[in-house]
Scaffold this active site. Structure first.
Site, PDB file in Angstrom:
ATOM      1  N   HIS A 109     -44.669 -11.975 -19.321  1.00  0.00           N
ATOM      2  CA  HIS A 109     -43.917 -10.777 -19.749  1.00  0.00           C
ATOM      3  C   HIS A 109     -42.608 -10.618 -18.994  1.00  0.00           C
ATOM      4  CE1 HIS A 109     -47.812  -8.744 -21.416  1.00  0.00           C
ATOM      5  NE2 HIS A 109     -47.326  -9.677 -22.221  1.00  0.00           N
ATOM      6  N   CYS A 136     -22.261 -10.376 -15.404  1.00  0.00           N
ATOM      7  CA  CYS A 136     -23.130 -11.563 -15.405  1.00  0.00           C
ATOM      8  C   CYS A 136     -22.601 -12.587 -14.395  1.00  0.00           C
ATOM      9  CB  CYS A 136     -23.147 -12.201 -16.794  1.00  0.00           C
ATOM     10  SG  CYS A 136     -24.024 -13.787 -16.821  1.00  0.00           S
ATOM     11  N   ASN A 202     -62.783  -6.621 -13.147  1.00  0.00           N
ATOM     12  CA  ASN A 202     -62.013  -5.429 -13.490  1.00  0.00           C
ATOM     13  C   ASN A 202     -62.680  -4.182 -12.920  1.00  0.00           C
ATOM     14  OD1 ASN A 202     -59.520  -5.068 -15.043  1.00  0.00           O
ATOM     15  ND2 ASN A 202     -60.732  -3.597 -16.249  1.00  0.00           N
ATOM     16  N   GLU A 204     -63.159  -1.451 -14.454  1.00  0.00           N
ATOM     17  CA  GLU A 204     -64.091  -0.933 -15.474  1.00  0.00           C
ATOM     18  C   GLU A 204     -64.082  -1.919 -16.631  1.00  0.00           C
ATOM     19  OE1 GLU A 204     -61.913   2.625 -15.858  1.00  0.00           O
ATOM     20  OE2 GLU A 204     -60.294   1.638 -16.934  1.00  0.00           O
TER      21      GLU A 204
HETATM   22  N1  APR Z   1     -58.921  -3.571  -9.400  1.00  0.00           N
HETATM   23  C1  APR Z   1     -59.244  -4.141 -10.599  1.00  0.00           C
HETATM   24  N2  APR Z   1     -58.885  -3.619 -11.797  1.00  0.00           N
HETATM   25  C2  APR Z   1     -58.171  -2.472 -11.776  1.00  0.00           C
HETATM   26  C3  APR Z   1     -57.792  -1.820 -10.577  1.00  0.00           C
HETATM   27  C4  APR Z   1     -58.207  -2.423  -9.354  1.00  0.00           C
HETATM   28  N3  APR Z   1     -57.909  -1.886  -8.162  1.00  0.00           N
HETATM   29  N4  APR Z   1     -57.100  -0.699 -10.896  1.00  0.00           N
HETATM   30  C5  APR Z   1     -57.028  -0.650 -12.235  1.00  0.00           C
HETATM   31  N5  APR Z   1     -57.682  -1.712 -12.771  1.00  0.00           N
HETATM   32  C6  APR Z   1     -57.831  -2.072 -14.183  1.00  0.00           C
HETATM   33  C7  APR Z   1     -57.920  -0.887 -15.112  1.00  0.00           C
HETATM   34  O1  APR Z   1     -59.277  -0.509 -15.267  1.00  0.00           O
HETATM   35  C8  APR Z   1     -57.357  -1.470 -16.413  1.00  0.00           C
HETATM   36  O2  APR Z   1     -58.391  -2.076 -17.193  1.00  0.00           O
HETATM   37  O3  APR Z   1     -56.665  -2.763 -14.548  1.00  0.00           O
HETATM   38  C9  APR Z   1     -56.406  -2.558 -15.940  1.00  0.00           C
HETATM   39  C10 APR Z   1     -54.946  -2.164 -16.107  1.00  0.00           C
HETATM   40  O4  APR Z   1     -54.704  -2.034 -17.478  1.00  0.00           O
HETATM   41  P1  APR Z   1     -53.227  -1.677 -17.986  1.00  0.00           P
HETATM   42  O5  APR Z   1     -52.690  -0.539 -17.198  1.00  0.00           O
HETATM   43  O6  APR Z   1     -53.311  -1.594 -19.479  1.00  0.00           O
HETATM   44  O7  APR Z   1     -52.345  -2.953 -17.579  1.00  0.00           O
HETATM   45  P2  APR Z   1     -52.300  -4.357 -18.296  1.00  0.00           P
HETATM   46  O8  APR Z   1     -53.623  -4.703 -18.891  1.00  0.00           O
HETATM   47  O9  APR Z   1     -51.712  -5.326 -17.325  1.00  0.00           O
HETATM   48  O10 APR Z   1     -51.235  -4.110 -19.486  1.00  0.00           O
HETATM   49  C11 APR Z   1     -50.911  -5.236 -20.260  1.00  0.00           C
HETATM   50  O11 APR Z   1     -49.269  -3.938 -21.443  1.00  0.00           O
HETATM   51  O12 APR Z   1     -47.688  -2.309 -21.194  1.00  0.00           O
HETATM   52  C12 APR Z   1     -47.871  -3.657 -21.423  1.00  0.00           C
HETATM   53  O13 APR Z   1     -46.458  -5.428 -20.835  1.00  0.00           O
HETATM   54  C13 APR Z   1     -47.265  -4.440 -20.297  1.00  0.00           C
HETATM   55  O14 APR Z   1     -48.130  -6.326 -19.109  1.00  0.00           O
HETATM   56  C14 APR Z   1     -48.463  -5.050 -19.598  1.00  0.00           C
HETATM   57  C15 APR Z   1     -49.487  -5.124 -20.704  1.00  0.00           C
END
Ligand code: APR
Length: 233
Positions: A109, A136, A202, A204
């Site tokens: 990304h 640039c 994860n 959750e």
């Molecule tokens: N340890 C493990 N998992 C965690 C922790 C932790 N300390 N804290 C949060 N999480 C988990 C949450 O439960 C959630 O499932 O990490 C996940 C984060 O999810 P998102 O906030 O949706 O982030 P991500 O999955 O990386 O988003 C994917 O979406 O917005 C776009 O481009 C952006 O790269 C991003 C993509």
């Protein structure tokens, strides 16, 4: 299971959470006070470049205040020690994997610390603020730089390399991602279809948990070092 040879590791915002980097899908669905569409789409940038530059400038500046956590460190150790193929595919745009020492890494990304010049199509390292007047360094055009971030509706980077690694993987591990955004959310199915064992680490269960052979719930800072220790034992 016998020792895998080739590993693909997908990481998301959850792996950087314990370093103090905000994840995306907080309860209120806002992202640091903004609608994701307003600051993470080409349309949002066209509509209000100053807002989008300010948003990424703030996140870029915050990188100076955070450091890699035990999960980043553990993956960098695995990367250094693992004799087989290994690829860390991160959805994150922070530089915490690099700062922990990861080498075999792709940012699907994009990266906060890069700028993309729409005049000459160069990608250049960028650390300061990137206002509309920025010049640039490659072609000297003023005001044509955007954050080198893949926004919604745009093609992620390194897709061919990622797909090839997934097809060749014996083990696919997803860490700290909600499974809400494709194509990353579909990688577990590709890996599984190609015969890999699949593990989710994860806080959750993610939206894709049902596709994984194994789900380990807990903080990345705790669970990832434990998993890496098992892999290197
Ligand atoms: N340890 C493990 N998992 C965690 C922790 C932790 N300390 N804290 C949060 N999480 C988990 C949450 O439960 C959630 O499932 O990490 C996940 C984060 O999810 P998102 O906030 O949706 O982030 P991500 O999955 O990386 O988003 C994917 O979406 O917005 C776009 O481009 C952006 O790269 C991003 C993509």
């Amino acid at each position: 299971m016998c020792k895998p040879d080739n590993i693909v590791i997908l990481t998301g915002a959850g792996i950087s959470a314990e370093s103090g980097v905000a994840t995306f899908r907080a309860a209120d669905g806002l992202w640091e006070g903004h609608k994701v569409e307003a600051v993470a789409t080409p349309e949002g940038f066209a509509a209000d470049p100053a807002l989008v530059h300010a948003f990424y400038d703030a996140r870029r500046a915050r990188l100076d205040e955070v450091v890699p956590n035990a999960a980043h460190e553990a993956l960098a150790l695995l990367d250094a020690e693992w004799p087989g193929e290994l690829l860390i595919v991160t959805q994150n745009v922070d530089d915490l994997h690099e700062r922990a020492g990861a080498q075999r890494l792709v940012h699907m990304h994009g990266e906060l610390l890069k700028a993309w010049c729409l005049a000459c199509d160069s990608r250049v390292p960028w650390t300061g603020s990137m206002s509309e007047a920025a010049i640039c360094p490659a072609c000297a055009a003023p005001g044509r730089l955007r954050p080198d971030i893949v926004w919604f509706g745009e093609m992620p980077y390194d897709m061919d390399r990622i797909e090839a690694a997934l097809r060749n993987a014996d083990l696919f591990v997803s860490i700290g991602t909600s499974g809400a955004v494709y194509p990353a959310a579909g990688y577990v199915q590709t890996a599984k279809y190609c015969g890999a064992h699949t593990v989710e680490i994860n806080l959750e269960p993610s939206q894709g948990s049902i596709f994984f052979d194994e789900v380990r719930l807990g903080k990345a800072g705790v669970e990832v070092p434990k998993w890496v220790e098992e892999m290197l034992a």
